[in-house]
Structures are given as C-alpha cells and as structure tokens.
Scaffold this motif. Structure first.
Motif, short mmCIF file in Angstrom:
data_model
loop_
_atom_site.label_atom_id
_atom_site.label_comp_id
_atom_site.label_asym_id
_atom_site.label_seq_id
_atom_site.Cartn_x
_atom_site.Cartn_y
_atom_site.Cartn_z
N HIS A 67 0.83 -1.21 0.00
CA HIS A 67 0.00 0.00 0.00
C HIS A 67 0.87 1.26 0.00
CE1 HIS A 67 -3.33 -2.50 2.18
NE2 HIS A 67 -3.28 -2.77 0.89
N ARG A 68 1.90 1.29 0.85
CA ARG A 68 2.73 2.49 0.97
C ARG A 68 3.56 2.72 -0.29
NH1 ARG A 68 3.51 0.15 6.04
NH2 ARG A 68 5.68 -0.42 5.59
N THR A 69 4.06 1.66 -0.91
CA THR A 69 4.87 1.84 -2.10
C THR A 69 4.02 2.30 -3.29
OG1 THR A 69 4.71 -0.54 -2.60
CG2 THR A 69 6.67 0.22 -1.41
N VAL A 70 2.81 1.76 -3.40
CA VAL A 70 1.92 2.20 -4.48
C VAL A 70 1.56 3.67 -4.26
CG1 VAL A 70 -0.38 1.94 -5.48
CG2 VAL A 70 1.01 -0.08 -5.01
N ALA A 71 1.28 4.04 -3.01
CA ALA A 71 0.96 5.44 -2.71
C ALA A 71 2.15 6.34 -3.06
CB ALA A 71 0.60 5.59 -1.23
N TRP A 72 3.37 5.89 -2.76
CA TRP A 72 4.55 6.68 -3.07
C TRP A 72 4.72 6.82 -4.58
CZ3 TRP A 72 8.99 6.37 -5.86
CH2 TRP A 72 9.96 7.35 -5.62
N CYS A 73 4.58 5.71 -5.30
CA CYS A 73 4.76 5.75 -6.76
C CYS A 73 3.75 6.68 -7.42
CB CYS A 73 4.65 4.35 -7.34
SG CYS A 73 6.04 3.24 -6.96
N ALA A 74 2.49 6.60 -6.96
CA ALA A 74 1.45 7.43 -7.57
C ALA A 74 1.51 8.87 -7.09
CB ALA A 74 0.07 6.83 -7.26
N GLY A 75 1.75 9.04 -5.78
CA GLY A 75 1.71 10.38 -5.22
C GLY A 75 3.00 11.15 -5.35
N GLU A 76 4.12 10.53 -4.99
CA GLU A 76 5.42 11.23 -5.01
C GLU A 76 6.09 11.17 -6.38
OE1 GLU A 76 6.74 12.99 -2.50
OE2 GLU A 76 4.93 12.61 -1.32
N ALA A 77 6.04 10.00 -7.01
CA ALA A 77 6.74 9.83 -8.29
C ALA A 77 5.87 10.18 -9.48
CB ALA A 77 7.25 8.39 -8.41
N GLY A 78 4.57 10.34 -9.28
CA GLY A 78 3.68 10.73 -10.37
C GLY A 78 3.45 9.65 -11.40
N ILE A 79 3.63 8.38 -11.02
CA ILE A 79 3.41 7.27 -11.95
C ILE A 79 1.93 6.91 -11.96
CG2 ILE A 79 3.96 4.84 -12.40
CD1 ILE A 79 6.69 5.34 -11.08
N ASP A 80 1.37 6.71 -13.17
CA ASP A 80 -0.05 6.39 -13.25
C ASP A 80 -0.32 5.08 -13.99
OD1 ASP A 80 0.48 7.09 -15.86
OD2 ASP A 80 -1.01 8.69 -15.98
#
Length: 267
Positions: A67-80
């Motif tokens: 959950h935290r890594t997906v949140a980081w990828c989508a939120g911090e890294a802007g990956i969609d």
C-alpha cells in the motif's frame, strides 16, 4: 461448473488436481484473513504458522508495504501505470484502489498464473484488468500487456512477495533485468522478499519445507541477495530494509524478516 463468488471454495466441483494442493496465493489469503481458500491451504498455513508464529503479521505488514509503495509511486513519483505481478486473491484495499486515491486515472493491471486467482480477481476486482501471466516468463508478461500498458511512459512494476517463489535456476535477478530493460526512464520496481539474514535457520528450513508442498516452493535469500535483485536501479531511500521500515518506521519488525525496497529507472 459455474460458482457464485460468495460460495465457499469447497462447494465447487470438478476441481483439477492442482487445486487440491496448497497454493501460495491462497495460503497468503489465509494469513490476510480472507475466505478465498481451501481446507488444504488452511492446513498448510497452520503448519507454516506453527513453524514461524510471526508469519501472519509478516504477511499483513508486507501487504501494508505494498500500500505504501503504491501510494509513493502514484503520489510522489507521479506514476499512473502499475503492473502487479503475482497479484493474488482479491483483498481490499488492493493496488488499484490505492493508486486511484493518488492518481484518479491510474491504470493498474493484475497478472497471475493461478487459474483460481484469475477467476476470483476477474469476478471481484472491478476496474482492474486481470491477465494470465507468469513472472518466470517476463517476455510473455510484457507482450501480454501491450494493449493496456504504454511502455513508452513510466510504469511501476510490483513484485511483492513473488520472487521468493522463483528458484535460483530460474534466475530471479535476470527476470527483474528483463522487465527493467523494457521500462521507460522514471519507472519504478517494487520488490519484497522473505529474508534468511537474522532469521532462525531452523525456522527457515521448516517454512521452506511447508512451501515445498505447493506448486511454487519458497526460497529464502540473504539481505545481500535480495538487494542484488535490484541490479543497477537507483534505490529510493531508505533502500532495502524490513518492510515495516519503508519509507519510515511503521511498526516493529517480525522474527521472520521480509525485506522490501523501491528502485527507479534512471532518467
């Protein structure tokens, strides 16, 4: 025979022999408190828990790491765009639900090679495409996602609790390298893996014995070996750590260590 989604698995008839053996995906579902499992899976899960009492919390902490890594990828890294390889039985919140909280239009595709997993996910994970694929054949996985994933843009590939079911002979580091070769700059690879470093060797041996009864036996690896799976990727701080400590301390570690980290493809 057709089966209601809410019908117990034991009520299903016409099961092939592979479904009468414990499945790693369904054992994980047991640890997470799910109901999509057979008696044979619950028995194997109990054996694993007897050998390693912290395995249930380790599994649940690993899920929260996802959950935290997906949140980081989508939120911090802007990956969609996300590819969840070895997506497992449907459990909420899943990768699609988490990614959509941070990127409303995120595309999340689940990949699995277990026919029971595929059937349940397709029935219950609305909005998340599920495709058949095996992590041990990364080329086929990539080819099978060509219509839903734009490989020319950043993608987050989730290999959460999956590479420890790949033998040394099947070359887990080579599998990751094959996936990375196809990824655009700015992409991310998320890996979590059970670790023998710091674990009781007798516990490691007993857990491996239990998983040897499944179609995909488990393999513990050292901290150094797990870190090596990331190859030349640029590691996101704090690097490869116990999953409870990524990206910050989110709780106590377990006696059965699970390591995780996120690597980025250089821009």
């Amino acid at each position: 025979m057709a089966r209601r989604v809410d019908e117990p698995l034991e009520a299903c008839t016409g099961l092939d022999e592979s479904m009468r053996r414990p499945s790693t995906a369904r054992m994980y579902d047991v640890f997470l408190g799910g109901k999509d499992n057979y008696a044979v899976d619950r028995k194997a899960a109990r054996e694993a828990e007897e050998a390693a009492p912290s395995i249930v919390r380790a599994a649940r902490d690993n899920r929260r790491f996802m959950h935290r890594t997906v949140a980081w990828c989508a939120g911090e890294a802007g990956i969609d765009q996300f590819v969840d390889i070895g997506t497992g039985m449907p459990t909420s919140p899943n990768a699609w639900e988490v990614a959509r909280r941070f990127a409303a239009g995120a595309v999340v595709v689940g990949v699995d090679n277990d026919p029971v997993v595929l059937a349940h996910d397709r029935a219950r994970l609305g909005g998340m495409p599920i495709v058949a694929g095996d992590v041990r054949d990364p080329g086929a996985v990539i080819a099978g996602l060509g219509e839903v994933i734009d490989w020319g843009r950043p993608v987050a590939v989730l290999l959460v609790a999956v590479l420890h079911f790949v033998t040394d002979q099947q070359d887990p580091a080579g599998i990751v390298a094959s996936l990375v070769e196809r990824l655009a700059p700015g992409s991310a690879v998320v890996i979590s893996h059970v670790c023998s470093s710091g674990a009781d060797p007798r516990v490691v041996a007993e857990v491996e014995r239990v998983y040897a009864g499944t179609p995909t036996p488990g393999k513990f690896r050292t901290h150094e070996q797990i870190a090596g799976l990331f190859g030349g990727l640029r590691m996101v701080s704090p690097g490869v750590v116990q999953v409870q400590h990524w990206p910050i301390d989110a709780g106590p570690v377990t006696a059965l260590p699970v390591l995780g980290g996120v690597g980025r493809v250089a821009r």
